[in-house]
Design a protein around this motif. Structure first.
Motif, PDB file in Angstrom:
ATOM      1  N   ASP A   1       4.495 -12.700  -8.804  1.00  0.00           N
ATOM      2  CA  ASP A   1       3.560 -12.256  -7.724  1.00  0.00           C
ATOM      3  C   ASP A   1       3.967 -10.599  -7.891  1.00  0.00           C
ATOM      4  O   ASP A   1       5.207 -10.136  -7.746  1.00  0.00           O
ATOM      5  CB  ASP A   1       3.808 -13.014  -6.545  1.00  0.00           C
ATOM      6  CG  ASP A   1       2.910 -12.416  -5.382  1.00  0.00           C
ATOM      7  OD1 ASP A   1       2.928 -11.494  -4.888  1.00  0.00           O
ATOM      8  OD2 ASP A   1       2.036 -13.148  -5.068  1.00  0.00           O
ATOM      9  N   GLU A   2       3.088  -9.952  -7.544  1.00  0.00           N
ATOM     10  CA  GLU A   2       3.061  -8.158  -7.305  1.00  0.00           C
ATOM     11  C   GLU A   2       4.021  -8.061  -6.371  1.00  0.00           C
ATOM     12  O   GLU A   2       4.592  -6.955  -6.204  1.00  0.00           O
ATOM     13  CB  GLU A   2       1.888  -7.710  -7.284  1.00  0.00           C
ATOM     14  CG  GLU A   2       0.858  -8.028  -6.251  1.00  0.00           C
ATOM     15  CD  GLU A   2      -0.652  -7.581  -6.377  1.00  0.00           C
ATOM     16  OE1 GLU A   2      -1.183  -6.897  -5.481  1.00  0.00           O
ATOM     17  OE2 GLU A   2      -1.048  -7.553  -7.560  1.00  0.00           O
ATOM     18  N   MET A   3       4.209  -8.866  -5.396  1.00  0.00           N
ATOM     19  CA  MET A   3       5.187  -8.571  -4.031  1.00  0.00           C
ATOM     20  C   MET A   3       6.606  -8.353  -4.652  1.00  0.00           C
ATOM     21  O   MET A   3       7.525  -7.836  -3.908  1.00  0.00           O
ATOM     22  CB  MET A   3       4.690  -9.288  -3.096  1.00  0.00           C
ATOM     23  CG  MET A   3       5.476 -10.799  -2.909  1.00  0.00           C
ATOM     24  SD  MET A   3       5.032 -11.851  -1.447  1.00  0.00           S
ATOM     25  CE  MET A   3       6.387 -11.112  -0.559  1.00  0.00           C
ATOM     26  N   PHE A   4       6.843  -9.130  -5.819  1.00  0.00           N
ATOM     27  CA  PHE A   4       8.279  -9.030  -6.097  1.00  0.00           C
ATOM     28  C   PHE A   4       8.443  -8.257  -7.260  1.00  0.00           C
ATOM     29  O   PHE A   4       7.744  -7.531  -7.911  1.00  0.00           O
ATOM     30  CB  PHE A   4       8.471 -10.347  -6.676  1.00  0.00           C
ATOM     31  CG  PHE A   4       8.315 -11.592  -5.667  1.00  0.00           C
ATOM     32  CD1 PHE A   4       9.041 -11.562  -4.445  1.00  0.00           C
ATOM     33  CD2 PHE A   4       7.575 -12.501  -5.983  1.00  0.00           C
ATOM     34  CE1 PHE A   4       8.932 -12.661  -3.598  1.00  0.00           C
ATOM     35  CE2 PHE A   4       7.264 -13.676  -5.033  1.00  0.00           C
ATOM     36  CZ  PHE A   4       8.076 -13.612  -4.000  1.00  0.00           C
TER      37      PHE A   4
ATOM     38  N   PHE B   1      14.074  -7.600  -5.649  1.00  0.00           N
ATOM     39  CA  PHE B   1      13.330  -8.460  -4.465  1.00  0.00           C
ATOM     40  C   PHE B   1      12.643  -9.455  -5.360  1.00  0.00           C
ATOM     41  O   PHE B   1      11.791  -9.264  -5.786  1.00  0.00           O
ATOM     42  CB  PHE B   1      12.311  -7.598  -3.642  1.00  0.00           C
ATOM     43  CG  PHE B   1      11.906  -8.580  -2.482  1.00  0.00           C
ATOM     44  CD1 PHE B   1      12.471  -9.119  -1.423  1.00  0.00           C
ATOM     45  CD2 PHE B   1      10.448  -8.657  -2.685  1.00  0.00           C
ATOM     46  CE1 PHE B   1      11.835  -9.746  -0.503  1.00  0.00           C
ATOM     47  CE2 PHE B   1       9.522  -9.365  -1.676  1.00  0.00           C
ATOM     48  CZ  PHE B   1      10.618 -10.049  -0.679  1.00  0.00           C
ATOM     49  N   THR B   2      13.133 -10.663  -5.158  1.00  0.00           N
ATOM     50  CA  THR B   2      12.570 -11.738  -6.150  1.00  0.00           C
ATOM     51  C   THR B   2      12.362 -12.963  -5.277  1.00  0.00           C
ATOM     52  O   THR B   2      12.503 -12.777  -3.914  1.00  0.00           O
ATOM     53  CB  THR B   2      13.584 -12.144  -7.186  1.00  0.00           C
ATOM     54  OG1 THR B   2      14.759 -12.807  -6.321  1.00  0.00           O
ATOM     55  CG2 THR B   2      14.372 -11.146  -8.054  1.00  0.00           C
ATOM     56  N   LEU B   3      11.362 -13.817  -5.808  1.00  0.00           N
ATOM     57  CA  LEU B   3      11.080 -15.028  -5.067  1.00  0.00           C
ATOM     58  C   LEU B   3      12.444 -15.527  -4.440  1.00  0.00           C
ATOM     59  O   LEU B   3      12.490 -16.196  -3.240  1.00  0.00           O
ATOM     60  CB  LEU B   3      10.275 -16.035  -5.992  1.00  0.00           C
ATOM     61  CG  LEU B   3       9.937 -17.212  -5.236  1.00  0.00           C
ATOM     62  CD1 LEU B   3       9.134 -17.031  -4.128  1.00  0.00           C
ATOM     63  CD2 LEU B   3       9.149 -18.331  -6.259  1.00  0.00           C
TER      64      LEU B   3
ATOM     65  N   ILE C   1      13.193 -15.902  -0.244  1.00  0.00           N
ATOM     66  CA  ILE C   1      13.491 -17.534   0.246  1.00  0.00           C
ATOM     67  C   ILE C   1      15.113 -17.488   0.715  1.00  0.00           C
ATOM     68  O   ILE C   1      15.082 -17.864   1.944  1.00  0.00           O
ATOM     69  CB  ILE C   1      13.526 -18.585  -0.975  1.00  0.00           C
ATOM     70  CG1 ILE C   1      12.068 -18.731  -1.393  1.00  0.00           C
ATOM     71  CG2 ILE C   1      13.968 -19.827  -0.156  1.00  0.00           C
ATOM     72  CD1 ILE C   1      10.838 -18.973  -0.475  1.00  0.00           C
ATOM     73  N   ARG C   2      15.969 -17.121   0.058  1.00  0.00           N
ATOM     74  CA  ARG C   2      17.213 -16.924   0.498  1.00  0.00           C
ATOM     75  C   ARG C   2      17.273 -16.397   1.909  1.00  0.00           C
ATOM     76  O   ARG C   2      18.241 -16.753   2.769  1.00  0.00           O
ATOM     77  CB  ARG C   2      18.240 -16.395  -0.511  1.00  0.00           C
ATOM     78  CG  ARG C   2      19.647 -16.376  -0.041  1.00  0.00           C
ATOM     79  CD  ARG C   2      20.740 -16.155  -1.323  1.00  0.00           C
ATOM     80  NE  ARG C   2      19.812 -14.958  -1.891  1.00  0.00           N
ATOM     81  CZ  ARG C   2      20.173 -14.553  -3.142  1.00  0.00           C
ATOM     82  NH1 ARG C   2      21.217 -14.882  -3.914  1.00  0.00           N
ATOM     83  NH2 ARG C   2      19.532 -13.504  -3.619  1.00  0.00           N
ATOM     84  N   SER C   3      17.130 -15.205   1.990  1.00  0.00           N
ATOM     85  CA  SER C   3      16.860 -14.139   3.272  1.00  0.00           C
ATOM     86  C   SER C   3      16.127 -15.063   4.407  1.00  0.00           C
ATOM     87  O   SER C   3      16.565 -14.643   5.548  1.00  0.00           O
ATOM     88  CB  SER C   3      16.449 -12.704   3.022  1.00  0.00           C
ATOM     89  OG  SER C   3      15.100 -12.796   2.729  1.00  0.00           O
ATOM     90  N   ALA C   4      15.203 -15.650   4.206  1.00  0.00           N
ATOM     91  CA  ALA C   4      14.336 -16.419   5.242  1.00  0.00           C
ATOM     92  C   ALA C   4      14.961 -17.733   5.625  1.00  0.00           C
ATOM     93  O   ALA C   4      14.964 -18.179   6.864  1.00  0.00           O
ATOM     94  CB  ALA C   4      13.032 -16.722   4.520  1.00  0.00           C
TER      95      ALA C   4
END
Length: 64
Positions: free
Chosen positions: A9-12, A16-18, A22-25
């Motif tokens: 995904d272009e947001m990554f 900053f990876t998928l 997830i880990r930070s959330a």
């Protein structure tokens, strides 16, 4: 599958990876990274969505 995002995904990008997203959330913001379809279906049937998603995502992180 549970976030509705792909690793490409272009947001990554960069650090900053998928996986890092997830880990930070977890666990407090698990509902922020969940796919809306999961949330909608889970809330409709009264299932403890946040608790279950946290457990599933923790397993996924542990295996990646």
């Amino acid at each position: 599958m549970f976030s509705g995002k792909r690793p490409t995904d272009e947001m990554f990008g960069g650090d900053f990876t998928l996986r890092s997203s997830i880990r930070s959330a977890l666990p407090e913001q698990v509902l922020d990274v969940a796919d809306d379809l999961i949330l909608h279906n889970g809330l409709r049937i009264g299932f403890p969505v946040a608790e279950c998603l946290t457990k599933v995502l923790e397993v996924g992180l542990g295996c990646s």
